[in-house]
Design a protein around this motif. Sequence first.
Motif, PDB file in Angstrom:
ATOM      1  N   PRO A   1     -11.764   2.102 -10.448  1.00 15.33           N
ATOM      2  CA  PRO A   1     -11.473   3.234 -11.254  1.00 15.33           C
ATOM      3  C   PRO A   1     -10.388   3.471 -11.849  1.00 15.33           C
ATOM      4  O   PRO A   1     -10.046   4.099 -13.077  1.00 15.33           O
ATOM      5  CB  PRO A   1     -12.274   4.284 -10.573  1.00 15.33           C
ATOM      6  N   VAL A   2      -9.421   2.984 -11.062  1.00 18.17           N
ATOM      7  CA  VAL A   2      -8.167   3.256 -11.419  1.00 18.17           C
ATOM      8  C   VAL A   2      -7.237   1.771 -11.599  1.00 18.17           C
ATOM      9  O   VAL A   2      -7.361   1.184 -10.627  1.00 18.17           O
ATOM     10  CB  VAL A   2      -7.099   4.167 -10.653  1.00 18.17           C
ATOM     11  N   LEU A   3      -6.849   1.329 -12.840  1.00 15.96           N
ATOM     12  CA  LEU A   3      -6.119   0.220 -12.980  1.00 15.96           C
ATOM     13  C   LEU A   3      -5.026   0.281 -14.011  1.00 15.96           C
ATOM     14  O   LEU A   3      -5.580   0.593 -15.148  1.00 15.96           O
ATOM     15  CB  LEU A   3      -7.269  -0.964 -13.375  1.00 15.96           C
ATOM     16  N   GLU A   4      -3.971   0.059 -13.791  1.00 12.22           N
ATOM     17  CA  GLU A   4      -2.874   0.379 -14.841  1.00 12.22           C
ATOM     18  C   GLU A   4      -1.721  -0.611 -14.454  1.00 12.22           C
ATOM     19  O   GLU A   4      -1.389  -0.783 -13.405  1.00 12.22           O
ATOM     20  CB  GLU A   4      -2.550   1.713 -15.058  1.00 12.22           C
ATOM     21  N   LEU A   5      -1.184  -1.047 -15.527  1.00 18.90           N
ATOM     22  CA  LEU A   5      -0.044  -1.923 -15.577  1.00 18.90           C
ATOM     23  C   LEU A   5       1.322  -1.057 -16.077  1.00 18.90           C
ATOM     24  O   LEU A   5       1.116  -0.326 -17.121  1.00 18.90           O
ATOM     25  CB  LEU A   5      -0.121  -3.233 -16.482  1.00 18.90           C
ATOM     26  N   LEU A   6       2.109  -1.018 -15.271  1.00 25.21           N
ATOM     27  CA  LEU A   6       3.249  -0.160 -15.713  1.00 25.21           C
ATOM     28  C   LEU A   6       4.709  -0.775 -15.098  1.00 25.21           C
ATOM     29  O   LEU A   6       4.607  -1.723 -14.453  1.00 25.21           O
ATOM     30  CB  LEU A   6       3.374   1.165 -15.024  1.00 25.21           C
ATOM     31  N   ARG A   7       5.651  -0.361 -15.444  1.00 27.50           N
ATOM     32  CA  ARG A   7       7.111  -0.858 -15.123  1.00 27.50           C
ATOM     33  C   ARG A   7       7.311  -0.536 -13.603  1.00 27.50           C
ATOM     34  O   ARG A   7       6.851   0.626 -13.192  1.00 27.50           O
ATOM     35  CB  ARG A   7       8.412  -0.312 -15.933  1.00 27.50           C
ATOM     36  N   THR A   8       7.687  -1.422 -12.829  1.00 28.37           N
ATOM     37  CA  THR A   8       7.952  -0.986 -11.502  1.00 28.37           C
ATOM     38  C   THR A   8       8.832   0.017 -11.192  1.00 28.37           C
ATOM     39  O   THR A   8       8.818   0.874 -10.290  1.00 28.37           O
ATOM     40  CB  THR A   8       8.510  -2.446 -10.783  1.00 28.37           C
ATOM     41  N   THR A   9      10.001   0.287 -12.157  1.00 28.14           N
ATOM     42  CA  THR A   9      10.801   1.408 -12.328  1.00 28.14           C
ATOM     43  C   THR A   9      10.050   2.693 -12.325  1.00 28.14           C
ATOM     44  O   THR A   9      10.788   3.673 -12.127  1.00 28.14           O
ATOM     45  CB  THR A   9      11.818   1.333 -12.962  1.00 28.14           C
ATOM     46  N   GLU A  10       8.786   2.524 -12.721  1.00 29.98           N
ATOM     47  CA  GLU A  10       8.000   3.899 -13.087  1.00 29.98           C
ATOM     48  C   GLU A  10       6.933   4.097 -12.018  1.00 29.98           C
ATOM     49  O   GLU A  10       5.917   5.117 -12.290  1.00 29.98           O
ATOM     50  CB  GLU A  10       7.419   3.766 -14.631  1.00 29.98           C
TER      51      GLU A  10
ATOM     52  N   LEU B   1       7.229  -5.762 -13.396  1.00 24.86           N
ATOM     53  CA  LEU B   1       5.882  -5.041 -13.648  1.00 24.86           C
ATOM     54  C   LEU B   1       4.973  -4.871 -12.235  1.00 24.86           C
ATOM     55  O   LEU B   1       5.344  -5.348 -11.093  1.00 24.86           O
ATOM     56  CB  LEU B   1       4.756  -6.023 -14.611  1.00 24.86           C
ATOM     57  N   THR B   2       4.144  -3.756 -12.266  1.00 22.99           N
ATOM     58  CA  THR B   2       3.361  -3.330 -11.095  1.00 22.99           C
ATOM     59  C   THR B   2       1.924  -2.976 -11.816  1.00 22.99           C
ATOM     60  O   THR B   2       1.892  -2.299 -12.748  1.00 22.99           O
ATOM     61  CB  THR B   2       4.046  -1.864 -10.587  1.00 22.99           C
ATOM     62  N   LEU B   3       1.237  -3.796 -10.960  1.00 23.43           N
ATOM     63  CA  LEU B   3      -0.291  -3.470 -11.162  1.00 23.43           C
ATOM     64  C   LEU B   3      -0.861  -2.491 -10.223  1.00 23.43           C
ATOM     65  O   LEU B   3      -0.841  -2.755  -9.027  1.00 23.43           O
ATOM     66  CB  LEU B   3      -1.137  -4.650 -11.277  1.00 23.43           C
ATOM     67  N   HIS B   4      -0.912  -1.077 -10.763  1.00 22.71           N
ATOM     68  CA  HIS B   4      -1.509   0.026  -9.894  1.00 22.71           C
ATOM     69  C   HIS B   4      -2.828   0.145  -9.837  1.00 22.71           C
ATOM     70  O   HIS B   4      -3.607   0.093 -10.874  1.00 22.71           O
ATOM     71  CB  HIS B   4      -0.665   1.114 -10.344  1.00 22.71           C
TER      72      HIS B   4
ATOM     73  N   PRO C   1       0.699  -1.197  -0.019  1.00 21.04           N
ATOM     74  CA  PRO C   1       0.105  -0.077  -0.079  1.00 21.04           C
ATOM     75  C   PRO C   1       0.849   1.219  -0.091  1.00 21.04           C
ATOM     76  O   PRO C   1       2.188   1.316   0.708  1.00 21.04           O
ATOM     77  CB  PRO C   1      -0.721  -0.094   1.345  1.00 21.04           C
ATOM     78  N   ARG C   2       0.391   2.214  -0.642  1.00 21.57           N
ATOM     79  CA  ARG C   2       1.054   3.593  -0.538  1.00 21.57           C
ATOM     80  C   ARG C   2      -0.131   4.560  -0.534  1.00 21.57           C
ATOM     81  O   ARG C   2      -0.702   4.960  -1.565  1.00 21.57           O
ATOM     82  CB  ARG C   2       1.804   3.629  -1.848  1.00 21.57           C
ATOM     83  N   GLY C   3      -0.065   5.086   0.861  1.00 18.61           N
ATOM     84  CA  GLY C   3      -1.536   6.054   1.001  1.00 18.61           C
ATOM     85  C   GLY C   3      -2.669   5.104   0.657  1.00 18.61           C
ATOM     86  O   GLY C   3      -2.938   4.011   1.171  1.00 18.61           O
ATOM     87  N   LYS C   4      -3.571   5.669  -0.430  1.00 19.25           N
ATOM     88  CA  LYS C   4      -4.810   5.126  -0.616  1.00 19.25           C
ATOM     89  C   LYS C   4      -4.641   4.118  -2.129  1.00 19.25           C
ATOM     90  O   LYS C   4      -5.581   3.710  -2.520  1.00 19.25           O
ATOM     91  CB  LYS C   4      -5.826   6.084  -0.852  1.00 19.25           C
ATOM     92  N   HIS C   5      -3.306   3.910  -2.318  1.00 17.16           N
ATOM     93  CA  HIS C   5      -2.949   3.252  -3.729  1.00 17.16           C
ATOM     94  C   HIS C   5      -2.432   2.064  -3.368  1.00 17.16           C
ATOM     95  O   HIS C   5      -1.851   1.569  -2.336  1.00 17.16           O
ATOM     96  CB  HIS C   5      -1.676   4.086  -4.546  1.00 17.16           C
ATOM     97  N   LEU C   6      -2.850   0.923  -4.140  1.00 19.90           N
ATOM     98  CA  LEU C   6      -2.251  -0.654  -4.100  1.00 19.90           C
ATOM     99  C   LEU C   6      -1.394  -0.670  -5.203  1.00 19.90           C
ATOM    100  O   LEU C   6      -1.605  -0.661  -6.491  1.00 19.90           O
ATOM    101  CB  LEU C   6      -3.544  -1.374  -4.186  1.00 19.90           C
ATOM    102  N   LEU C   7      -0.183  -1.209  -4.946  1.00 15.78           N
ATOM    103  CA  LEU C   7       1.088  -1.538  -5.651  1.00 15.78           C
ATOM    104  C   LEU C   7       1.078  -3.085  -5.580  1.00 15.78           C
ATOM    105  O   LEU C   7       1.867  -3.549  -4.860  1.00 15.78           O
ATOM    106  CB  LEU C   7       2.287  -0.637  -5.639  1.00 15.78           C
TER     107      LEU C   7
ATOM    108  N   LEU D   1      -8.899   2.302  -5.193  1.00 12.84           N
ATOM    109  CA  LEU D   1     -10.467   2.017  -5.022  1.00 12.84           C
ATOM    110  C   LEU D   1     -11.623   3.060  -5.077  1.00 12.84           C
ATOM    111  O   LEU D   1     -12.390   2.906  -5.468  1.00 12.84           O
ATOM    112  CB  LEU D   1     -10.426   1.222  -3.471  1.00 12.84           C
ATOM    113  N   ARG D   2     -10.862   4.356  -4.620  1.00  8.52           N
ATOM    114  CA  ARG D   2     -11.773   5.712  -4.707  1.00  8.52           C
ATOM    115  C   ARG D   2     -12.722   5.373  -3.831  1.00  8.52           C
ATOM    116  O   ARG D   2     -12.972   4.543  -2.989  1.00  8.52           O
ATOM    117  CB  ARG D   2     -11.918   6.043  -5.998  1.00  8.52           C
ATOM    118  N   MET D   3     -14.119   5.537  -4.428  1.00 10.70           N
ATOM    119  CA  MET D   3     -15.293   5.418  -3.923  1.00 10.70           C
ATOM    120  C   MET D   3     -15.830   4.231  -3.657  1.00 10.70           C
ATOM    121  O   MET D   3     -16.593   3.541  -2.705  1.00 10.70           O
ATOM    122  CB  MET D   3     -16.266   6.457  -4.214  1.00 10.70           C
ATOM    123  N   ASP D   4     -16.327   3.445  -4.795  1.00  7.48           N
ATOM    124  CA  ASP D   4     -16.774   2.055  -5.075  1.00  7.48           C
ATOM    125  C   ASP D   4     -15.944   0.911  -5.256  1.00  7.48           C
ATOM    126  O   ASP D   4     -16.555  -0.216  -5.387  1.00  7.48           O
ATOM    127  CB  ASP D   4     -17.934   2.250  -6.144  1.00  7.48           C
TER     128      ASP D   4
END
Length: 280
Positions: free
Chosen positions: A107-116, A61-64, A48-54, A67-70
Amino acid sequence: MPEGDTVWQTARRLHDALAARVLTLSDFRVPQYATVDLTGRTVLDVTPRGKHLLTRIEGGLTLHSHLRMDGAWRLYDTGRRWSGGPAHQIRVILGNDDRTAVGYRLPVLELLRTTEESRVVGHLGPDLLGPDWNADQAFANLLAAPDRPLGEALLDQRNLAGIGNIYKSELCFLLGATPWLPVGALPADRAAKLPALAKKLLEVNRDRPLRTTKGRRGQELFVYGRARRPCLRCRTPIRAADQGDGSRERPTYWCPTCQRGPAPDPGSPEARRFRPRTAP
């Protein structure tokens, strides 16, 4: 919107179910990642990073997700029927031989490089439940805009990460200040306690199934969700109003007797009739 302690609990459950295990199921149900297949890769950790999940996965790879509201992540034993919502609300499925994680309404779902990763969480202030916590930096961030209302400053994740609407209201009550009091007007002795108090509240609740800021069964919160009910300290009816720029509903609760500072007039557009959510 989930608070930092809720996100921390979600990350822990996902980590326990997925980390150090090879994915045997990978199903992205968003157009951007419809062809992505992560099967055969090992999940390294869920952080967890604040309200974000990594969710970090073998291969850099990192799946970011956020959750936001729902949004919600649900875990099921393999073969068990999923019950987190209709199938069209599922955004991603990750599973191994024993457990399956299903992301609903993310509402937020993205796949990115862990280095990013810094691209999506680098703007956040010190994490109240993270290894990067720095009380002095969080305090300096809050005081950088002394004219800003305290409630808005607490919700700004760039100042310190993890506080949501519930903790905003409860912290302001414990500090004896209305959420509309400018940060710079908070008495010095109370301002100095703010970072440590915020961290304590989240730490106490990160392992609890039911959040409390008061520590008494049946009276878990001082003001949040208690509009028109008597204050637990002075018996004055708790008031409620919206706070923010109007782009998002931010119901805010406070005691007009125990908390000092400016507040919306009862007849103002910000003030609304809220139904109580908890027992008195």
